[in-house]
Design an enzyme around this catalytic site. Sequence first.
Site, PDB file in Angstrom:
ATOM      1  CB  ILE A  19     -48.403 -31.443  25.039  1.00 20.36           C
ATOM      2  CG1 ILE A  19     -48.874 -30.261  24.174  1.00 20.36           C
ATOM      3  CG2 ILE A  19     -49.547 -32.397  25.332  1.00 20.36           C
ATOM      4  CD1 ILE A  19     -49.271 -30.644  22.752  1.00 20.36           C
ATOM      5  CG  ASP A  38     -37.949 -35.704  26.942  1.00 18.98           C
ATOM      6  OD1 ASP A  38     -39.125 -35.278  26.851  1.00 18.98           O
ATOM      7  OD2 ASP A  38     -37.010 -35.264  26.245  1.00 18.98           O
ATOM      8  CG  ASP A  54     -33.917 -41.601  20.105  1.00 18.92           C
ATOM      9  OD1 ASP A  54     -35.107 -41.437  19.773  1.00 18.92           O
ATOM     10  OD2 ASP A  54     -32.955 -41.478  19.313  1.00 18.92           O
ATOM     11  CG  ASN A  81     -46.530 -35.798  24.494  1.00 17.94           C
ATOM     12  OD1 ASN A  81     -47.405 -35.108  23.978  1.00 17.94           O
ATOM     13  ND2 ASN A  81     -45.356 -35.280  24.873  1.00 17.94           N
ATOM     14  CB  SER A 133     -51.410 -33.449  15.171  1.00  9.45           C
ATOM     15  OG  SER A 133     -51.460 -32.160  14.584  1.00  9.45           O
ATOM     16  CE1 TYR A 146     -46.020 -33.272  14.067  1.00 12.11           C
ATOM     17  CE2 TYR A 146     -47.898 -32.029  13.242  1.00 12.11           C
ATOM     18  CZ  TYR A 146     -47.207 -32.592  14.289  1.00 12.11           C
ATOM     19  OH  TYR A 146     -47.700 -32.498  15.571  1.00 12.11           O
ATOM     20  CE  LYS A 150     -47.852 -35.940  15.869  1.00  9.63           C
ATOM     21  NZ  LYS A 150     -47.657 -36.541  17.202  1.00  9.63           N
ATOM     22  CB  THR A 178     -51.363 -24.064  16.747  1.00 11.56           C
ATOM     23  OG1 THR A 178     -51.629 -24.431  15.388  1.00 11.56           O
ATOM     24  CG2 THR A 178     -49.916 -23.637  16.871  1.00 11.56           C
TER      25      THR A 178
HETATM   26  P1  NAD Z   1     -42.009 -30.013  22.716  1.00 10.55           P
HETATM   27  O1  NAD Z   1     -40.908 -29.932  21.715  1.00 10.55           O
HETATM   28  O2  NAD Z   1     -42.254 -28.870  23.646  1.00 10.55           O
HETATM   29  O3  NAD Z   1     -41.836 -31.344  23.596  1.00 10.55           O
HETATM   30  C1  NAD Z   1     -41.553 -32.564  22.971  1.00 10.55           C
HETATM   31  C2  NAD Z   1     -40.740 -33.422  23.943  1.00 10.55           C
HETATM   32  O4  NAD Z   1     -40.486 -34.673  23.274  1.00 10.55           O
HETATM   33  C3  NAD Z   1     -39.368 -32.810  24.270  1.00 10.55           C
HETATM   34  O5  NAD Z   1     -39.130 -32.874  25.673  1.00 10.55           O
HETATM   35  C4  NAD Z   1     -38.382 -33.692  23.500  1.00 10.55           C
HETATM   36  O6  NAD Z   1     -37.131 -33.838  24.136  1.00 10.55           O
HETATM   37  C5  NAD Z   1     -39.146 -35.029  23.456  1.00 10.55           C
HETATM   38  N1  NAD Z   1     -38.670 -35.852  22.356  1.00 10.55           N
HETATM   39  C6  NAD Z   1     -38.529 -35.493  21.047  1.00 10.55           C
HETATM   40  N2  NAD Z   1     -38.026 -36.518  20.342  1.00 10.55           N
HETATM   41  C7  NAD Z   1     -37.879 -37.553  21.212  1.00 10.55           C
HETATM   42  C8  NAD Z   1     -37.387 -38.867  21.086  1.00 10.55           C
HETATM   43  N3  NAD Z   1     -36.925 -39.327  19.914  1.00 10.55           N
HETATM   44  N4  NAD Z   1     -37.372 -39.657  22.182  1.00 10.55           N
HETATM   45  C9  NAD Z   1     -37.799 -39.198  23.388  1.00 10.55           C
HETATM   46  N5  NAD Z   1     -38.257 -37.956  23.569  1.00 10.55           N
HETATM   47  C10 NAD Z   1     -38.301 -37.138  22.501  1.00 10.55           C
HETATM   48  O7  NAD Z   1     -43.308 -30.340  21.843  1.00 10.55           O
HETATM   49  P2  NAD Z   1     -44.894 -30.277  22.139  1.00 10.55           P
HETATM   50  O8  NAD Z   1     -45.415 -29.148  21.367  1.00 10.55           O
HETATM   51  O9  NAD Z   1     -45.189 -30.400  23.583  1.00 10.55           O
HETATM   52  O10 NAD Z   1     -45.321 -31.621  21.368  1.00 10.55           O
HETATM   53  C11 NAD Z   1     -45.608 -32.820  22.031  1.00 10.55           C
HETATM   54  C12 NAD Z   1     -46.472 -33.679  21.131  1.00 10.55           C
HETATM   55  O11 NAD Z   1     -47.646 -32.948  20.773  1.00 10.55           O
HETATM   56  C13 NAD Z   1     -45.821 -34.110  19.817  1.00 10.55           C
HETATM   57  O12 NAD Z   1     -46.176 -35.453  19.532  1.00 10.55           O
HETATM   58  C14 NAD Z   1     -46.451 -33.178  18.798  1.00 10.55           C
HETATM   59  O13 NAD Z   1     -46.498 -33.746  17.510  1.00 10.55           O
HETATM   60  C15 NAD Z   1     -47.835 -33.026  19.388  1.00 10.55           C
HETATM   61  N6  NAD Z   1     -48.552 -31.831  18.948  1.00 10.55           N
HETATM   62  C16 NAD Z   1     -48.066 -30.576  19.209  1.00 10.55           C
HETATM   63  C17 NAD Z   1     -48.779 -29.477  18.766  1.00 10.55           C
HETATM   64  C18 NAD Z   1     -48.327 -28.071  19.026  1.00 10.55           C
HETATM   65  O14 NAD Z   1     -48.866 -27.151  18.409  1.00 10.55           O
HETATM   66  N7  NAD Z   1     -47.377 -27.827  19.903  1.00 10.55           N
HETATM   67  C19 NAD Z   1     -49.985 -29.654  18.069  1.00 10.55           C
HETATM   68  C20 NAD Z   1     -50.442 -30.939  17.821  1.00 10.55           C
HETATM   69  C21 NAD Z   1     -49.726 -32.018  18.271  1.00 10.55           C
END
Ligand code: NAD
Length: 252
Positions: A19, A38, A54, A81, A133, A146, A150, A178
């Site tokens: 995302i 990131d 981080d 994000n 979320s 989780y 959120k 999702t």
């Molecule tokens: P993803 O794992 O594809 O991407 C997450 C990114 O965050 C990665 O590049 C990772 O390196 C980075 N990251 C993780 N921990 C970190 C930290 N401590 N410091 C800096 N960077 C960090 O995940 P995604 O599915 O794109 O999720 C992104 C956001 O969307 C999250 O907050 C997640 O909770 C939320 N979300 C995802 C979904 C889903 O279904 N995929 C649904 C609802 C919410």
Amino acid sequence: MTRELDNLKALVTGGASGIGLATATLLGEQGAHVAVLDLDPSTVKAPITGFTADVGDAASVRRAVADAADALGGIDILVNNAGIGAAGTVADNPDEQWHRVLDVNVVGIVRTTRAALPHLRASQNASIVNTCSIAATAGLPQRALYSASKGAVLSLTLAMAADHVHEGIRVNCVNPGTVDTPWVGRLLDAAEDPAAERAALNGRQPTGRLVLAEEVAAIAYLASPSAAGTTGTALAVDGGMAGLRVRPAAQI
Ligand code: NAD
């Protein structure tokens, strides 16, 4: 032709995947100068600039936000994000995991926003969008930790919106259902029957399919001057999961 985000500067945390990467790309296509923070920004390509940090570590966040603001010439848009997942009921996750997930998903937003605030205060189009979320508003099985994180992001978004409204900083969040990202790919890979698990996730969404990362474009909208009248809002991008009560397509 001018584009909506021309001359605006945007910082996206967790912007190297899923995302966050889709959002960083879209913000750039709409004219913004974009930086990504990131753990591993190596997937990010020019003109987007990547900074390693981080969000669980205050010093690295301060350094990366300062470097990004220098490189961009300020920050108008902050997309909080970065996030991590956890599976299990309250019986399953050890205290250390509770602390780590809450630290990244909730306190991570605090650290990044704190570091970016001086730049946002200097902007005429300041906006923060947090990735929340559906887990904040619906009870999902096996997601106690989780969901708690959120739920906190949702409440934090509202509190931040109230605190900064008089400074001209808007704060909103998006609630994805999702979304087909590398994160969900990892969850499916770990399932006993990945195809059956994907079918179950598809079936949970009234649209019958996972949301695409690019469809969480609501983040770019909320960040844009077009949304100047919107603050303190949670916008669902969940294929109808939060609001609809439909029968599965096969049973209509
Ligand atoms: P993803 O794992 O594809 O991407 C997450 C990114 O965050 C990665 O590049 C990772 O390196 C980075 N990251 C993780 N921990 C970190 C930290 N401590 N410091 C800096 N960077 C960090 O995940 P995604 O599915 O794109 O999720 C992104 C956001 O969307 C999250 O907050 C997640 O909770 C939320 N979300 C995802 C979904 C889903 O279904 N995929 C649904 C609802 C919410």
